[in-house]
Design an enzyme around this catalytic site. Structure first.
Site, short mmCIF file in Angstrom:
data_model
loop_
_atom_site.label_atom_id
_atom_site.label_comp_id
_atom_site.label_asym_id
_atom_site.label_seq_id
_atom_site.Cartn_x
_atom_site.Cartn_y
_atom_site.Cartn_z
N LYS A 86 49.33 48.33 58.18
CA LYS A 86 49.33 46.88 57.98
C LYS A 86 50.33 46.27 58.94
CE LYS A 86 47.16 44.09 55.08
NZ LYS A 86 45.83 44.30 54.50
N SER A 124 34.63 47.21 58.40
CA SER A 124 35.50 47.23 59.59
C SER A 124 35.37 48.58 60.29
CB SER A 124 36.96 47.02 59.18
OG SER A 124 37.11 45.78 58.58
N THR A 161 32.65 42.57 51.66
CA THR A 161 33.53 42.85 50.52
C THR A 161 32.84 42.45 49.20
OG1 THR A 161 35.40 42.42 51.96
CG2 THR A 161 35.86 42.51 49.60
N LYS A 187 43.04 53.06 49.88
CA LYS A 187 41.70 52.44 49.88
C LYS A 187 40.76 53.17 50.85
CE LYS A 187 41.78 47.96 49.50
NZ LYS A 187 41.81 46.51 49.73
#
Ligand code: NAD
Length: 428
Positions: free
Chosen positions: A107, A362, A191, A95
């Site tokens: 993550k 972010s 988003t 991504k």
């Protein structure tokens, strides 16, 4: 499992193998990119409110950081596993690459259920998580963020622990912080707005005017609400919204043929994004089964709730009128449904592209935090628009030239960028 199936990572690896084949990647690069670069798995002992100790399992996976510091959320979930974290860390890598951010992918997770923990116990988990991994995260190494069931308050506790141990102020070490404490304006909307910026470009390619389109949306949380707001600003009409109902433990679709009123629906929606069914009926909304959103006679479908919603079982119910599926959720379309939709020539904006607005913002937060200088909301949204539009055009252009689906095009671009970074660094 939390939101990932048991073999979530094998599914991700199979997808990677297919793309690696298309790119004709050499064997060394393939072996390197199909597994994480670094994995951390640790215990977090916490003194519970009643005085006994409980040990929680914590994870962090830095899948690949060839393009920049690893970036990705920390999920708090009772069914989290190292495998689900690996799968999500891989997805973050692709991504960030498709959005062309100078970041790698990571993550994290903690096996816990925040519903059953006091605020003090959660603070101890957050601080304990940082203590275990403090040497291997930071603004130049790996920048965590909130995710499922973790919040901006949790990020602030983590940042405080990080700064206490390292003895400085490093606001760029975590993102998703509260606005005023290093958070970015516009993150909440990023988003959903980003998704609609890509949808706007897709409609241009299809020669369709947004003001002449209708849409059905699954999800009325952060992503769904912001996507609806921006789509309506473009002149589009949302005729149906689906969401969860905790009282009945099922989902419903709320329809109004002339178009829903998002402000009115917002007034009767709780903090989980669940619309009150009785109040919606009272305001004239037709209440349909939870999966009715995907069989509406509309031009656009926006899945913005959960993974695995468009499947082999229900894909045939999507009407031929639907021109675009804009994926706001992560993994809303199963591989079988994806194949069926490709055969129907459906224009899909894939999740790693469509919902990349979140991580893009972010990244903006990290930039602002590192500078210790914060932008106005308009500036954040303006930059988001530029980034998302350019990422979309790269994918659409490559798909057109190479005769690929939008999903394959996005993955090929992403994997190619990461592979090149590894090669250019002399890693493989
Ligand atoms: P959220 O928790 O704010 O909202 C979720 C929405 O989905 C709610 O309206 C809820 O009622 C609905 N929902 C839950 N279960 C449902 C079900 N079984 N059937 C129908 N509706 C259901 O979540 P969000 O932040 O809006 O995220 C939505 C999706 O987008 C997730 O897949 C998430 O991983 C993905 N995503 C979010 C972000 C972000 O920045 N928030 C970024 C990238 C991807």
């Amino acid at each position: 499992m939390s939101t990932q199936s048991y073999n979530a990572f094998s599914v991700v690896q199979a997808q990677f193998d297919r793309i690696a084949e298309m790119l004709e990647l050499d064997a060394g690069t393939r072996s390197f990119l199909r597994i994480p670069m670094r994995e951390y798995s640790f215990s977090i002992p916490v003194k519970m409110q009643d005085g006994h100790f409980e040990v929680f399992r914590g994870f962090r996976v830095q899948y690949n950081d060839a393009r920049g510091p690893a970036k990705g959320g920390i999920r708090f979930h009772p069914l989290e596993t190292l495998d689900s974290v690996r799968a999500l860390a891989a997805a973050m890598t692709w991504k960030c690459a498709v959005a062309d951010l100078p970041l790698g992918g990571g993550k994290g997770g903690v096996v816990c259920d925040p519903h059953n923990l006091t605020s003090g116990e959660l603070e101890s988990i957050c601080r304990g998580w940082v203590r275990r991994i403090v040497r291997d995260i930071g603004p130049n190494q790996d920048v965590p963020a909130p995710d499922v069931m973790s919040t901006s308050q949790h990020m602030l506790w983590m940042l405080d622990e990080y700064e206490t141990i390292t003895g400085g102020r490093y606001p760029g070490a975590f993102t998703g912080k509260p606005v005023g404490m290093g958070g970015s304006l516009g993150r909440k909307e990023a988003t959903g707005f980003g998704l609609v910026f890509t949808l706007r470009e897709a409609l241009k390619i299809l020669g369709v005017k947004p003001e002449q389109t209708t849409a059905a949306v699954q999800g009325f949380g952060a992503v769904g609400q912001a996507a609806i707001e921006m789509y309506q600003q473009l002149g589009g009409t949302v005729t149906a919204v689906a969401c969860w109902n905790q009282t009945d433990r099922t989902s419903y679709t709320f329809r109004r043929a002339g178009g829903i009123d998002a402000t009115e629906l917002h007034e009767i929606t709780d903090r989980f994004g669940d619309i009150d069914k009785t109040l919606a009926e009272g305001r004239g909304y037709e209440v349909l089964p939870g999966d009715a959103w995907l069989e509406q006679d509309v031009d656009i479908l926006i899945p913005a709730a959960l993974e695995n919603q468009i499947t082999a079982e229900n894909v045939a119910r999507i009407p031929d009128r639907v021109r675009v599926i804009a994926e706001g959720a992560n993994g809303p379309t199963s591989p079988e449904a994806d194949t069926a939709l490709a055969a129907r020539n459906m224009y899909i904006i894939p999740d790693i592209l469509g919902n990349a607005g979140g991580v893009t913002c972010s990244y903006f937060e990290q930039v602002q935090s590192n500078m210790n200088y914060y932008w106005q909301k308009d500036e954040v949204i303006g930059r988001l628009n530029v980034k998302m539009t350019s990422a979309f055009l790269d994918v659409a252009d490559f798909a057109e030239r190479k005769k690929l689906t939008m999903r394959d095009s996005a993955y090929v671009i992403a994997v190619d960028r990461v592979a090149r970074a590894c090669r250019d660094r002399g890693w493989v």
